[in-house]
Motif scaffolding. Structure first.
Motif, PDB file in Angstrom:
ATOM      1  N   LEU A   1       0.830  -1.215   0.000  1.00 34.97           N
ATOM      2  CA  LEU A   1       0.000   0.000   0.000  1.00 34.97           C
ATOM      3  C   LEU A   1       0.865   1.267   0.000  1.00 34.97           C
ATOM      4  O   LEU A   1       0.521   2.262  -0.644  1.00 34.97           O
ATOM      5  CB  LEU A   1      -0.937  -0.008   1.207  1.00 34.97           C
ATOM      6  CG  LEU A   1      -2.231   0.756   0.954  1.00 34.97           C
ATOM      7  CD1 LEU A   1      -3.022   0.145  -0.175  1.00 34.97           C
ATOM      8  CD2 LEU A   1      -3.064   0.837   2.209  1.00 34.97           C
ATOM      9  N   ILE A   2       1.972   1.196   0.717  1.00 39.64           N
ATOM     10  CA  ILE A   2       2.901   2.347   0.697  1.00 39.64           C
ATOM     11  C   ILE A   2       3.342   2.597  -0.739  1.00 39.64           C
ATOM     12  O   ILE A   2       3.396   3.734  -1.217  1.00 39.64           O
ATOM     13  CB  ILE A   2       4.125   2.073   1.609  1.00 39.64           C
ATOM     14  CG1 ILE A   2       3.700   2.095   3.073  1.00 39.64           C
ATOM     15  CG2 ILE A   2       5.229   3.107   1.360  1.00 39.64           C
ATOM     16  CD1 ILE A   2       4.803   1.701   4.031  1.00 39.64           C
ATOM     17  N   ARG A   3       3.635   1.484  -1.441  1.00 35.97           N
ATOM     18  CA  ARG A   3       4.084   1.600  -2.832  1.00 35.97           C
ATOM     19  C   ARG A   3       2.998   2.274  -3.690  1.00 35.97           C
ATOM     20  O   ARG A   3       3.283   3.156  -4.496  1.00 35.97           O
ATOM     21  CB  ARG A   3       4.395   0.193  -3.356  1.00 35.97           C
ATOM     22  CG  ARG A   3       5.141   0.171  -4.642  1.00 35.97           C
ATOM     23  CD  ARG A   3       5.664  -1.223  -4.973  1.00 35.97           C
ATOM     24  NE  ARG A   3       5.882  -1.299  -6.411  1.00 35.97           N
ATOM     25  CZ  ARG A   3       4.976  -1.747  -7.268  1.00 35.97           C
ATOM     26  NH1 ARG A   3       3.814  -2.163  -6.842  1.00 35.97           N
ATOM     27  NH2 ARG A   3       5.249  -1.780  -8.554  1.00 35.97           N
ATOM     28  N   LEU A   4       1.760   1.849  -3.465  1.00 36.51           N
ATOM     29  CA  LEU A   4       0.664   2.442  -4.240  1.00 36.51           C
ATOM     30  C   LEU A   4       0.508   3.936  -3.938  1.00 36.51           C
ATOM     31  O   LEU A   4       0.252   4.745  -4.839  1.00 36.51           O
ATOM     32  CB  LEU A   4      -0.650   1.717  -3.926  1.00 36.51           C
ATOM     33  CG  LEU A   4      -0.808   0.342  -4.572  1.00 36.51           C
ATOM     34  CD1 LEU A   4      -2.112  -0.309  -4.105  1.00 36.51           C
ATOM     35  CD2 LEU A   4      -0.830   0.486  -6.096  1.00 36.51           C
ATOM     36  N   LEU A   5       0.676   4.301  -2.666  1.00 34.73           N
ATOM     37  CA  LEU A   5       0.565   5.721  -2.306  1.00 34.73           C
ATOM     38  C   LEU A   5       1.678   6.546  -2.954  1.00 34.73           C
ATOM     39  O   LEU A   5       1.455   7.671  -3.397  1.00 34.73           O
ATOM     40  CB  LEU A   5       0.604   5.887  -0.777  1.00 34.73           C
ATOM     41  CG  LEU A   5      -0.646   5.427  -0.021  1.00 34.73           C
ATOM     42  CD1 LEU A   5      -0.426   5.478   1.486  1.00 34.73           C
ATOM     43  CD2 LEU A   5      -1.849   6.296  -0.391  1.00 34.73           C
ATOM     44  N   VAL A   6       2.877   5.942  -3.005  1.00 34.76           N
ATOM     45  CA  VAL A   6       4.004   6.648  -3.641  1.00 34.76           C
ATOM     46  C   VAL A   6       3.739   6.805  -5.141  1.00 34.76           C
ATOM     47  O   VAL A   6       3.946   7.885  -5.711  1.00 34.76           O
ATOM     48  CB  VAL A   6       5.326   5.875  -3.398  1.00 34.76           C
ATOM     49  CG1 VAL A   6       6.456   6.468  -4.230  1.00 34.76           C
ATOM     50  CG2 VAL A   6       5.704   5.915  -1.927  1.00 34.76           C
TER      51      VAL A   6
ATOM     52  N   SER B   1      -9.247   5.447   5.722  1.00 31.91           N
ATOM     53  CA  SER B   1     -10.116   4.294   5.519  1.00 31.91           C
ATOM     54  C   SER B   1      -9.365   3.104   4.924  1.00 31.91           C
ATOM     55  O   SER B   1      -9.900   2.018   4.798  1.00 31.91           O
ATOM     56  CB  SER B   1     -11.279   4.675   4.598  1.00 31.91           C
ATOM     57  OG  SER B   1     -10.792   4.883   3.287  1.00 31.91           O
ATOM     58  N   LEU B   2      -8.107   3.341   4.528  1.00 33.84           N
ATOM     59  CA  LEU B   2      -7.288   2.253   3.970  1.00 33.84           C
ATOM     60  C   LEU B   2      -6.552   1.547   5.115  1.00 33.84           C
ATOM     61  O   LEU B   2      -6.376   2.125   6.194  1.00 33.84           O
ATOM     62  CB  LEU B   2      -6.265   2.828   2.985  1.00 33.84           C
ATOM     63  CG  LEU B   2      -6.812   3.596   1.781  1.00 33.84           C
ATOM     64  CD1 LEU B   2      -5.671   4.224   0.997  1.00 33.84           C
ATOM     65  CD2 LEU B   2      -7.602   2.663   0.888  1.00 33.84           C
ATOM     66  N   PRO B   3      -6.130   0.306   4.867  1.00 30.75           N
ATOM     67  CA  PRO B   3      -5.409  -0.405   5.938  1.00 30.75           C
ATOM     68  C   PRO B   3      -3.963   0.097   6.083  1.00 30.75           C
ATOM     69  O   PRO B   3      -3.003  -0.605   5.789  1.00 30.75           O
ATOM     70  CB  PRO B   3      -5.460  -1.864   5.481  1.00 30.75           C
ATOM     71  CG  PRO B   3      -5.571  -1.792   3.999  1.00 30.75           C
ATOM     72  CD  PRO B   3      -6.314  -0.538   3.682  1.00 30.75           C
ATOM     73  N   VAL B   4      -3.823   1.364   6.487  1.00 33.32           N
ATOM     74  CA  VAL B   4      -2.474   1.926   6.689  1.00 33.32           C
ATOM     75  C   VAL B   4      -2.376   2.533   8.079  1.00 33.32           C
ATOM     76  O   VAL B   4      -3.352   3.074   8.615  1.00 33.32           O
ATOM     77  CB  VAL B   4      -2.119   3.027   5.659  1.00 33.32           C
ATOM     78  CG1 VAL B   4      -1.830   2.462   4.311  1.00 33.32           C
ATOM     79  CG2 VAL B   4      -3.192   4.082   5.581  1.00 33.32           C
ATOM     80  N   SER B   5      -1.179   2.438   8.645  1.00 33.09           N
ATOM     81  CA  SER B   5      -0.920   3.051   9.944  1.00 33.09           C
ATOM     82  C   SER B   5      -0.354   4.451   9.716  1.00 33.09           C
ATOM     83  O   SER B   5       0.047   4.785   8.590  1.00 33.09           O
ATOM     84  CB  SER B   5       0.101   2.196  10.689  1.00 33.09           C
ATOM     85  OG  SER B   5       1.331   2.250   9.998  1.00 33.09           O
TER      86      SER B   5
ATOM     87  N   ALA C   1       8.669   9.161   1.106  1.00 33.10           N
ATOM     88  CA  ALA C   1       9.228   8.518  -0.095  1.00 33.10           C
ATOM     89  C   ALA C   1       8.678   9.184  -1.356  1.00 33.10           C
ATOM     90  O   ALA C   1       9.430   9.479  -2.296  1.00 33.10           O
ATOM     91  CB  ALA C   1       8.897   7.030  -0.098  1.00 33.10           C
ATOM     92  N   GLY C   2       7.364   9.451  -1.359  1.00 39.25           N
ATOM     93  CA  GLY C   2       6.749  10.109  -2.525  1.00 39.25           C
ATOM     94  C   GLY C   2       7.331  11.488  -2.745  1.00 39.25           C
ATOM     95  O   GLY C   2       7.643  11.886  -3.873  1.00 39.25           O
ATOM     96  N   GLY C   3       7.486  12.216  -1.645  1.00 39.93           N
ATOM     97  CA  GLY C   3       8.060  13.563  -1.745  1.00 39.93           C
ATOM     98  C   GLY C   3       9.484  13.531  -2.263  1.00 39.93           C
ATOM     99  O   GLY C   3       9.868  14.308  -3.154  1.00 39.93           O
ATOM    100  N   LEU C   4      10.266  12.583  -1.719  1.00 38.05           N
ATOM    101  CA  LEU C   4      11.666  12.493  -2.168  1.00 38.05           C
ATOM    102  C   LEU C   4      11.746  12.077  -3.633  1.00 38.05           C
ATOM    103  O   LEU C   4      12.629  12.529  -4.363  1.00 38.05           O
ATOM    104  CB  LEU C   4      12.439  11.501  -1.300  1.00 38.05           C
ATOM    105  CG  LEU C   4      12.819  12.028   0.084  1.00 38.05           C
ATOM    106  CD1 LEU C   4      13.471  10.935   0.909  1.00 38.05           C
ATOM    107  CD2 LEU C   4      13.768  13.227  -0.038  1.00 38.05           C
ATOM    108  N   LEU C   5      10.825  11.220  -4.056  1.00 32.23           N
ATOM    109  CA  LEU C   5      10.837  10.773  -5.450  1.00 32.23           C
ATOM    110  C   LEU C   5      10.464  11.919  -6.394  1.00 32.23           C
ATOM    111  O   LEU C   5      11.163  12.191  -7.381  1.00 32.23           O
ATOM    112  CB  LEU C   5       9.854   9.613  -5.626  1.00 32.23           C
ATOM    113  CG  LEU C   5       9.828   8.968  -7.007  1.00 32.23           C
ATOM    114  CD1 LEU C   5      11.098   8.177  -7.251  1.00 32.23           C
ATOM    115  CD2 LEU C   5       8.618   8.054  -7.153  1.00 32.23           C
TER     116      LEU C   5
END
Lengths: 379, 227
Positions: free
Chosen positions: B9-14, B84-88, B98-102
């Motif tokens: 999910l982190i990957r998808l958010l990035v 609402s997503l399964p993320v902490s 990570a998204g910002g750095l990318l």
């Protein structure tokens, strides 16, 4: 039979491989070998080319600069077409991966090797050739200097790979900024309108460079090269899936060819004043733009008409052209240096240089690429 | 601190951040290439125009990256959907960092490499490389500070202040570098000289950037809830 409208074999699916484009790309790259070999016998380039021979002939200039104005524009147009094809099939990520594998890696590996090979041949010739070209003599004197300044690195004849990467980035940027609509609208106006406005698009680019334009070998993007080759790449992208638009060009082929040759004749007359490093006059640049624009479209129309059928020998040349083009220059230089002191007529030297270079390129392709994993990168 | 993260999910958010940033990124890359092309003309007017444009592109790139990734999303109440997503909170923090750095890192690296090529392959003095890297170091630090503030502070006004203030400090930095002989004198020569002040400033920039990101990650990662 092939479908003349699309260039694809009759009955083939819409995204079937268009052999004419493969063949045109191969012929454009092989024309590069002939062009580089011919430069040694060009009176215009005699003071500037390291392998310039004592024997030269004005007819070489007459033929040479026409191919110079058309072959790389044609190559970039075909490259744009294939880039759009890959993007359609594999997405923009797939296109990026393909560019890395097929262009960036070969450039990074071949660049030092080609540089070393050409340099080694020139170093040998600077000491061994008895009748050196003016440029070779200058290189020899420069090498003899105790504190000779080093020249800035350049991409050499591999500049086309650098520009393919650059156009790949611009391709992605154009797609992200949704500029594809502009291309589509351009093409919607009809191929005749495209053909008429193409020289206008190319004109500023040619005006920013000397005439005949040099190779953009600098490691930095050259505005003139983007202005000259970029529109062809963009047109290639736009033509993907729209090859039917080219059908109207065929009616205009004889008139276009005549105009093109007329413009080229005037351009040649202007070149008689000699080669300078100053930017081309606007009138000269317009003539170059007309020849490059219409000549390239003419070659494309002819290719789709006569090169659309799969042919074994053209297919083989197409597969070997990339490797051959990358390795040809050091080989050609070495051969032409070796021929410099011979008392042969220029035509015999030219034929020997071309045949030997191509033979070595194809032999090395057979031995090193065709049946090895290298074909994934340069095959 | 619980370190189990929902990597897919982190990957998808990035990827989502990357895709939303495509347009500004493309515009920055185009403007950056244009600036590098100007620098490559190796003429005084082109050098000044190109270097100014390059700094503008870098600063704009850093501001856009923070703005698109965090401020715009906050306005559009995206966090409520993400909750609402399964993320902490840790997953969300890591994804945002990570998204910002990318999104910032790609144009930053392209322009950094381009600048190195420009300096080393044109008649520009090679000594300019150290000077340029220090300016790039500042832009990196300014971005990290802006990103950290944007993750911490809800107020749009304070975020704009942080972005403008941190990036505008490049002006005094350029003046300061001009006052330090160990940096300004070699910048006009052909040798690349890594003097002690240059190494100290660059190290401080990199260390502060790293510490800012690490602190932000730690601060948000330890939260048990989003609010």
């Amino acid at each position: 039979m092939n479908d003349i409208q699309s260039g694809a074999p009759a009955g083939a699916p819409p995204d079937a491989r268009v052999h004419a484009f493969d063949h045109l790309r191969a012929l454009a790259m092989l024309a590069g070998v002939l062009f580089h070999a011919g430069l040694a016998y060009s009176p215009l380039l005699h003071p500037w080319w390291p392998t310039a021979d004592r024997q030269h002939a004005p007819v070489v200039d007459t033929l040479l600069w026409l191919s110079h104005l058309v072959r790389m524009p044609l190559f970039f147009l075909v490259a744009g077409y294939f880039a759009a094809l890959v993007q359609q099939r594999r997405g923009i990520g797939g296109l990026a991966r393909q560019r890395v594998r097929r262009i960036l890696l070969p450039l990074l590996v071949a660049w030092p090797l080609v540089h070393w090979g050409t340099g080694a041949a020139t170093t040998w010739a600077a000491g061994a050739v008895e009748h050196p070209a003016p440029m070779l003599r200058m290189i020899a004197e420069w090498m003899a200097m105790p504190d000779a300044p080093s020249l800035p690195p350049t991409t050499g004849h591999l500049w086309f790979l650098y520009y393919l990467l650059l156009f790949g980035v611009l391709h992605w940027a154009g797609r992200a900024l949704e500029l594809g609509g502009l291309l589509r609208r351009w093409l919607d106006r009809g191929m005749l309108a495209v053909a008429l406005c193409l020289p206008g698009l190319l004109w500023p680019g040619f005006a920013l460079a000397p005439a005949p334009h040099p190779a953009p070998e600098s490691l930095l993007p050259q505005f003139w090269a983007i202005g000259v080759y970029g529109p062809f790449y963009a047109l290639g992208v736009a033509l993907h899936g729209r090859l039917d638009a080219l059908a109207t060009l065929r009616r205009w082929l004889p008139a276009g060819a005549l105009l093109c040759l007329l413009a080229y004749a005037i351009f040649l007359l202007q070149l008689e004043a000699g080669l300078t490093l100053a930017n081309a006059a606007w009138s000269t640049a317009l003539l170059e733009a007309m020849v490059a624009g219409w000549g390239t479209l003419g070659c494309l129309a002819c290719g789709l008409r006569w090169l659309a059928q799969p042919r074994a020998w053209l297919g083989y040349l197409a597969r070997s052209a990339y490797w051959s083009y990358i390795v040809h220059l050091p080989l050609l230089f070495a051969i032409q240096y070796a021929l410099m002191d011979l008392e042969w007529p220029w035509a015999a030297k030219f034929a020997t240089a071309v045949v030997t270079t191509l033979a070595l390129c194809l032999l090395s392709y057979e031995a090193l690429v065709r049946r090895t994993p290298l074909r994934r990168w340069v095959g | 601190m619980k370190l189990a993260m929902n990597i897919p999910l982190i990957r998808l958010l990035v990827i989502k951040d990357w895709q939303l940033f495509q347009k500004p990124l493309a515009a920055h890359v185009l403007a950056g290439l244009f600036a590098l092309g100007l620098l490559g003309l190796a003429r005084p007017w082109a050098f000044y125009l190109g270097s100014l444009l390059l700094i503008v592109v870098l600063v704009a790139g850093s501001c856009f990256a923070v703005s698109t990734s965090l401020l715009e999303e906050r306005k559009q109440q995206t966090l409520a959907f993400v909750m609402s997503l399964p993320v902490s909170p840790l997953d969300f923090t890591v994804a945002k960092l990570a998204g910002g750095l990318l999104t910032f890192g790609v144009p930053f690296m392209v322009l950094l490499l381009g600048t190195v090529v420009v300096i080393l392959s044109t008649p520009l003095p090679d000594g300019l490389l150290v000077y340029s890297l220090l300016i790039y170091g500042h832009v990196l630090l300014a971005y990290c500070i802006s990103l950290a503030v944007a993750m911490q502070v809800q107020s749009e006004g304070w975020n704009i202040f942080a972005m403008i203030a941190s990036n505008l400090l490049v002006n005094p930095l350029i003046m300061l570098l001009g006052q330090i002989d160990a940096i300004s004198v070699p910048a006009r020569g052909e040798d690349i000289v890594w003097s002690l002040p240059a190494v100290a400033i660059l190290s401080a920039q990199l260390l502060l950037s790293l510490c800012t990101l690490a602190f932000t990650a730690w601060w948000h990662g330890r939260k048990a809830a989003f609010y």
